[in-house]
Structures are given as structure tokens and as C-alpha cells.
Scaffold this motif. Structure first.
Motif, PDB file in Angstrom:
ATOM      1  N   GLN A 105       0.748  -0.800  -0.581  1.00 54.01           N
ATOM      2  CA  GLN A 105      -0.126   0.059   0.311  1.00 54.01           C
ATOM      3  C   GLN A 105       0.969   1.019   0.262  1.00 54.01           C
ATOM      4  OE1 GLN A 105      -2.400  -1.126   3.354  1.00 54.01           O
ATOM      5  NE2 GLN A 105      -3.842  -1.326   2.298  1.00 54.01           N
ATOM      6  N   ARG A 106       1.979   1.276   0.649  1.00 54.91           N
ATOM      7  CA  ARG A 106       3.056   2.565   0.678  1.00 54.91           C
ATOM      8  C   ARG A 106       3.227   3.049  -0.577  1.00 54.91           C
ATOM      9  NH1 ARG A 106       4.664   0.534   5.416  1.00 54.91           N
ATOM     10  NH2 ARG A 106       6.720  -0.405   4.732  1.00 54.91           N
ATOM     11  N   ASN A 107       3.543   2.002  -1.400  1.00 57.85           N
ATOM     12  CA  ASN A 107       4.298   1.870  -2.515  1.00 57.85           C
ATOM     13  C   ASN A 107       3.140   2.526  -3.469  1.00 57.85           C
ATOM     14  OD1 ASN A 107       6.775   0.720  -1.930  1.00 57.85           O
ATOM     15  ND2 ASN A 107       5.813  -1.991  -2.410  1.00 57.85           N
ATOM     16  N   GLU A 127      -6.848   3.531  -5.050  1.00 54.51           N
ATOM     17  CA  GLU A 127      -5.632   3.457  -5.321  1.00 54.51           C
ATOM     18  C   GLU A 127      -4.812   3.147  -4.540  1.00 54.51           C
ATOM     19  OE1 GLU A 127      -4.494   4.854  -8.052  1.00 54.51           O
ATOM     20  OE2 GLU A 127      -6.208   4.869  -9.089  1.00 54.51           O
ATOM     21  N   ILE A 128      -5.333   3.841  -3.247  1.00 52.65           N
ATOM     22  CA  ILE A 128      -3.888   2.762  -2.147  1.00 52.65           C
ATOM     23  C   ILE A 128      -4.613   1.213  -2.109  1.00 52.65           C
ATOM     24  CG2 ILE A 128      -2.897   3.469   0.323  1.00 52.65           C
ATOM     25  CD1 ILE A 128      -4.574   5.924  -0.256  1.00 52.65           C
ATOM     26  N   GLY A 129      -5.707   1.096  -1.577  1.00 52.67           N
ATOM     27  CA  GLY A 129      -5.691  -0.163  -1.554  1.00 52.67           C
ATOM     28  C   GLY A 129      -6.634  -0.215  -0.433  1.00 52.67           C
ATOM     29  N   VAL A 130      -7.498   0.872   0.653  1.00 57.69           N
ATOM     30  CA  VAL A 130      -8.093   0.263   1.757  1.00 57.69           C
ATOM     31  C   VAL A 130      -9.232   1.030   1.166  1.00 57.69           C
ATOM     32  CG1 VAL A 130      -5.972   1.322   3.246  1.00 57.69           C
ATOM     33  CG2 VAL A 130      -7.325   3.141   2.500  1.00 57.69           C
ATOM     34  N   MET A 187       3.753  12.307   8.453  1.00 54.81           N
ATOM     35  CA  MET A 187       2.863  11.469   9.995  1.00 54.81           C
ATOM     36  C   MET A 187       3.164   9.952   9.992  1.00 54.81           C
ATOM     37  SD  MET A 187       0.855  12.701  11.607  1.00 54.81           S
ATOM     38  CE  MET A 187      -0.206  11.968  12.296  1.00 54.81           C
ATOM     39  N   TYR A 188       3.729   9.326   9.198  1.00 56.14           N
ATOM     40  CA  TYR A 188       4.509   8.087   9.333  1.00 56.14           C
ATOM     41  C   TYR A 188       6.121   7.694   9.084  1.00 56.14           C
ATOM     42  CZ  TYR A 188      -0.817   6.935  10.030  1.00 56.14           C
ATOM     43  OH  TYR A 188      -1.978   7.216  10.595  1.00 56.14           O
ATOM     44  N   LYS A 189       6.680   8.736  10.308  1.00 54.18           N
ATOM     45  CA  LYS A 189       7.576   8.173   9.618  1.00 54.18           C
ATOM     46  C   LYS A 189       8.396   6.853  10.668  1.00 54.18           C
ATOM     47  CE  LYS A 189       9.294  12.943   8.658  1.00 54.18           C
ATOM     48  NZ  LYS A 189       9.865  14.301   9.540  1.00 54.18           N
ATOM     49  N   LYS A 190       9.530   6.853  10.197  1.00 54.60           N
ATOM     50  CA  LYS A 190      10.593   5.503  10.719  1.00 54.60           C
ATOM     51  C   LYS A 190      10.985   6.585  11.617  1.00 54.60           C
ATOM     52  CE  LYS A 190      12.690   1.565   9.852  1.00 54.60           C
ATOM     53  NZ  LYS A 190      14.058   0.334   8.804  1.00 54.60           N
ATOM     54  N   ARG A 191      10.726   5.719  12.860  1.00 54.16           N
ATOM     55  CA  ARG A 191      11.446   6.040  13.616  1.00 54.16           C
ATOM     56  C   ARG A 191      12.704   5.280  14.728  1.00 54.16           C
ATOM     57  NH1 ARG A 191       7.178   8.248  17.839  1.00 54.16           N
ATOM     58  NH2 ARG A 191       8.908   9.246  18.498  1.00 54.16           N
ATOM     59  N   SER A 192      13.881   6.082  14.132  1.00 51.89           N
ATOM     60  CA  SER A 192      14.951   4.631  14.863  1.00 51.89           C
ATOM     61  C   SER A 192      15.630   4.974  16.371  1.00 51.89           C
ATOM     62  CB  SER A 192      15.806   4.419  14.004  1.00 51.89           C
ATOM     63  OG  SER A 192      15.609   3.762  12.838  1.00 51.89           O
ATOM     64  N   PRO A 193      15.457   4.103  17.772  1.00 47.49           N
ATOM     65  CA  PRO A 193      16.303   4.897  18.533  1.00 47.49           C
ATOM     66  C   PRO A 193      17.224   5.108  18.491  1.00 47.49           C
ATOM     67  CG  PRO A 193      15.327   1.987  19.087  1.00 47.49           C
ATOM     68  CD  PRO A 193      15.421   2.713  17.549  1.00 47.49           C
TER      69      PRO A 193
END
Length: 142
Positions: A23-25, A43-46, A84-90
Motif C-alpha cells: 500500500q505504501r508503494n 488507489e491505495i488499497g484501503v 505523519m508515519y515516519k520510521k523512527r529509530s531509537p
């Protein structure tokens, strides 16, 4: 329970509305044009309900037409979602606590190894539960 000072609080992680990899792709296919909720969802698949009940209340950029239908610009939605949905790395001395839902400093870390996989187990300073952080993601061949 230790409470963090107000200036150290981070923005809460949003769990609702996360898309799968496929879906992100599909976000890359969105054009710089106005979509209805049904068109965007297809379009997104939701489901269109997810667009109306999750994304719009979270602050998705949208407008309403004369019939009061929600219209969303595809390129603006893609940029908003990625922000909004960034990948967060500690950080190196942090681990992700599943109970708190945030990256926390590790207290009393102790290194461990299981089947060639090295990791560190520590305590969460907020809730006291065990947190783990993998140090070497590749299993060593013996």
C-alpha cells in the motif's frame, strides 16, 4: 513510576492508519489531482471508511466541494502520510518499549546471546518492564 519532564516528551506514535508495504508503494502512483475518498481508497488499497474515520481526523489535508464531499489532493496526501508515519529509530542507548509505545533509555543493560544472535536486555525507566535491543541482526554461522 518516573514521569518525564514536559520538555522531553516526544510526539506520540500514531498506530491507526498504517499501510502495508504494498500500500505504501501505491502512494507513489497518486497524482497531483483531487480524489474523492472512494477514489483515493481504491488507489491505495484501503477502505473509504478508513480514509474518512482515520486520516481526515488525524489532519489529512482535504477540502469539501459544493455537495460537502471530501476531496483530497493525491500529492498532498502522499507528503502528509510520509511525514505523519515516519520510521523512527531509537538512539544507541535506547530501546523501544512496547508497553509505553516509545523509545526509552535503557536502565541496567545486560548483553545476551542466543544461537549467535546478540542483543541487550534492560529495564524501561517509565514502566519497569523488560526491553530488548538487537545489536547484531545476522546470526553467526558455526
Amino acid at each position: 513510576m518516573n514521569e518525564r519532564p514536559p520538555q522531553a516528551k516526544k510526539r506520540a506514535i500514531v498506530r491507526k492508519g498504517r499501510l502495508s508495504g504494498a500500500q505504501r508503494n501505491r502512494l507513489g502512483r497518486l497524482l497531483n489531482m483531487m480524489y474523492t475518498t472512494i477514489e483515493l481508497a481504491n488507489e491505495i488499497g484501503v477502505s473509504p471508511r478508513m480514509v474518512r474515520r482515520v486520516y481526515v481526523p488525524l489532519g489529512c489535508p482535504h477540502t469539501r466541494n459544493k455537495q460537502n464531499h471530501i476531496m483530497i489532493n493525491g500529492a498532498a496526501f502522499r507528503d502528509w502520510y510520509q511525514g505523519m508515519y515516519k520510521k523512527r529509530s531509537p538512539a544507541e542507548d535506547e530501546a523501544f518499549c512496547l508497553a509505553c509505545g516509545d523509545a526509552v533509555k535503557m536502565v541496567e543493560p545486560s548483553p545476551r546471546e542466543l544461537d549467535g544472535l546478540s542483543y541487550v536486555v534492560a529495564r524501561c525507566p517509565d514502566c519497569g518492564r523488560n526491553v530488548a535491543r538487537f545489536m547484531d541482526m545476522v546470526r553467526k554461522r558455526i
